[in-house]
Design a protein around this motif. Structure first.
Motif, PDB file in Angstrom:
ATOM      1  N   UNK A 110      20.317  63.429  32.019  1.00  0.00           N
ATOM      2  CA  UNK A 110      19.700  62.557  33.021  1.00  0.00           C
ATOM      3  C   UNK A 110      20.771  61.908  33.903  1.00  0.00           C
ATOM      4  N   UNK A 111      21.879  61.518  33.291  1.00  0.00           N
ATOM      5  CA  UNK A 111      22.974  60.907  34.043  1.00  0.00           C
ATOM      6  C   UNK A 111      23.549  61.900  35.060  1.00  0.00           C
ATOM      7  N   UNK A 112      23.778  63.123  34.625  1.00  0.00           N
ATOM      8  CA  UNK A 112      24.298  64.151  35.534  1.00  0.00           C
ATOM      9  C   UNK A 112      23.294  64.428  36.644  1.00  0.00           C
ATOM     10  N   UNK A 113      22.023  64.507  36.300  1.00  0.00           N
ATOM     11  CA  UNK A 113      20.989  64.718  37.329  1.00  0.00           C
ATOM     12  C   UNK A 113      21.005  63.583  38.353  1.00  0.00           C
ATOM     13  N   UNK A 114      21.175  62.344  37.889  1.00  0.00           N
ATOM     14  CA  UNK A 114      21.218  61.202  38.802  1.00  0.00           C
ATOM     15  C   UNK A 114      22.421  61.305  39.739  1.00  0.00           C
ATOM     16  N   UNK A 115      23.571  61.703  39.210  1.00  0.00           N
ATOM     17  CA  UNK A 115      24.748  61.866  40.059  1.00  0.00           C
ATOM     18  C   UNK A 115      24.540  62.957  41.102  1.00  0.00           C
ATOM     19  N   UNK A 116      23.907  64.055  40.697  1.00  0.00           N
ATOM     20  CA  UNK A 116      23.632  65.130  41.648  1.00  0.00           C
ATOM     21  C   UNK A 116      22.644  64.679  42.723  1.00  0.00           C
ATOM     22  N   UNK A 117      21.664  63.877  42.344  1.00  0.00           N
ATOM     23  CA  UNK A 117      20.699  63.361  43.321  1.00  0.00           C
ATOM     24  C   UNK A 117      21.380  62.410  44.307  1.00  0.00           C
ATOM     25  N   UNK A 118      22.292  61.585  43.812  1.00  0.00           N
ATOM     26  CA  UNK A 118      23.026  60.680  44.688  1.00  0.00           C
ATOM     27  C   UNK A 118      23.873  61.476  45.670  1.00  0.00           C
ATOM     28  N   UNK A 119      24.495  62.540  45.189  1.00  0.00           N
ATOM     29  CA  UNK A 119      25.292  63.384  46.089  1.00  0.00           C
ATOM     30  C   UNK A 119      24.411  64.005  47.172  1.00  0.00           C
ATOM     31  N   UNK A 120      23.213  64.407  46.804  1.00  0.00           N
ATOM     32  CA  UNK A 120      22.293  64.983  47.793  1.00  0.00           C
ATOM     33  C   UNK A 120      21.877  63.926  48.822  1.00  0.00           C
ATOM     34  N   UNK A 121      21.679  62.695  48.380  1.00  0.00           N
ATOM     35  CA  UNK A 121      21.355  61.618  49.316  1.00  0.00           C
ATOM     36  C   UNK A 121      22.514  61.378  50.280  1.00  0.00           C
ATOM     37  N   UNK A 132      24.656  63.651  51.210  1.00  0.00           N
ATOM     38  CA  UNK A 132      24.646  64.817  52.106  1.00  0.00           C
ATOM     39  C   UNK A 132      23.614  64.638  53.227  1.00  0.00           C
ATOM     40  N   UNK A 133      22.460  64.087  52.884  1.00  0.00           N
ATOM     41  CA  UNK A 133      21.428  63.844  53.894  1.00  0.00           C
ATOM     42  C   UNK A 133      21.908  62.837  54.948  1.00  0.00           C
ATOM     43  N   UNK A 134      22.681  61.856  54.530  1.00  0.00           N
ATOM     44  CA  UNK A 134      23.243  60.892  55.471  1.00  0.00           C
ATOM     45  C   UNK A 134      24.298  61.580  56.335  1.00  0.00           C
ATOM     46  N   UNK A 135      25.138  62.398  55.710  1.00  0.00           N
ATOM     47  CA  UNK A 135      26.192  63.110  56.442  1.00  0.00           C
ATOM     48  C   UNK A 135      25.626  64.036  57.517  1.00  0.00           C
ATOM     49  N   UNK A 136      24.530  64.699  57.203  1.00  0.00           N
ATOM     50  CA  UNK A 136      23.950  65.656  58.149  1.00  0.00           C
ATOM     51  C   UNK A 136      23.001  65.007  59.143  1.00  0.00           C
ATOM     52  N   UNK A 182      19.641  52.735  57.027  1.00  0.00           N
ATOM     53  CA  UNK A 182      18.401  52.455  56.299  1.00  0.00           C
ATOM     54  C   UNK A 182      18.062  53.675  55.464  1.00  0.00           C
ATOM     55  N   UNK A 183      18.624  53.735  54.256  1.00  0.00           N
ATOM     56  CA  UNK A 183      18.443  54.901  53.396  1.00  0.00           C
ATOM     57  C   UNK A 183      18.368  54.474  51.937  1.00  0.00           C
ATOM     58  N   UNK A 184      18.093  55.420  51.084  1.00  0.00           N
ATOM     59  CA  UNK A 184      17.950  55.139  49.641  1.00  0.00           C
ATOM     60  C   UNK A 184      19.190  54.466  49.054  1.00  0.00           C
ATOM     61  N   UNK A 185      20.369  54.927  49.441  1.00  0.00           N
ATOM     62  CA  UNK A 185      21.593  54.374  48.868  1.00  0.00           C
ATOM     63  C   UNK A 185      21.852  52.950  49.340  1.00  0.00           C
ATOM     64  N   UNK A 186      21.653  52.690  50.617  1.00  0.00           N
ATOM     65  CA  UNK A 186      21.888  51.343  51.149  1.00  0.00           C
ATOM     66  C   UNK A 186      20.858  50.348  50.623  1.00  0.00           C
TER      67      UNK A 186
END
Length: 109
Positions: A15-26, A28-32, A39-43
C-alpha cells in the motif's frame, strides 16, 4: 530511503509503494499541465473530514478522490484532523505545548 521493519506486513508495504506511485503520477499530471499547478491534490492534501463534508467544493477533482485517493483507502483510511497550515511555514516554526523544562527538574532539600 525507506527501511521497512518487521512490524509492517507485506500488504502494508505494498500500500505504501502504491501511494508513492500515485503521488508520482499526480506530480506528472502537474508537470504536463493536466492538473492545475496551484489547485491540485498535492497542494490541497491532506483532506480533512471537515473539508470533505462541507457544502462548497472548489477543487478541480471529485470530492471522493480527495477523500479516497486509492481504491484501498476506503478500508485503510487515516483521517487527518486538520489540513495544511501555512504551507511549509507550519513545519518550520514548531510550537511546543509542553510544560517548561523547569517543571521536570527535581528540587533538592
Amino acid at each position: 530511503m525507506v527501511e521497512p521493519t518487521e512490524s509492517e506486513s507485506k500488504a502494508e508495504l505494498d500500500r505504501f509503494v502504491d501511494a508513492l506511485l500515485m503521488i508520482r503520477e499526480e506530480i506528472r499530471q502537474i508537470e504536463t499541465g493536466t492538473m492545475d499547478r496551484d489547485n491540485n491534490m498535492l497542494k490541497n492534501a491532506p483532506h480533512s473530514p471537515d473539508v470533505l463534508v462541507a457544502e462548497e467544493w472548489d477543487r478541480p477533482y471529485p470530492r471522493e478522490v480527495g477523500g479516497y485517493p486509492a481504491p484501498w483507502s476506503k478500508s485503510f483510511k487515516f483521517w487527518p484532523t486538520v489540513g495544511r497550515l501555512d504551507d511549509v511555514a507550519g513545519d518550520r516554526q514548531l510550537i511546543c505545548t509542553c510544560p517548561p523544562m523547569e517543571t521536570y527538574t527535581e528540587e533538592t532539600a
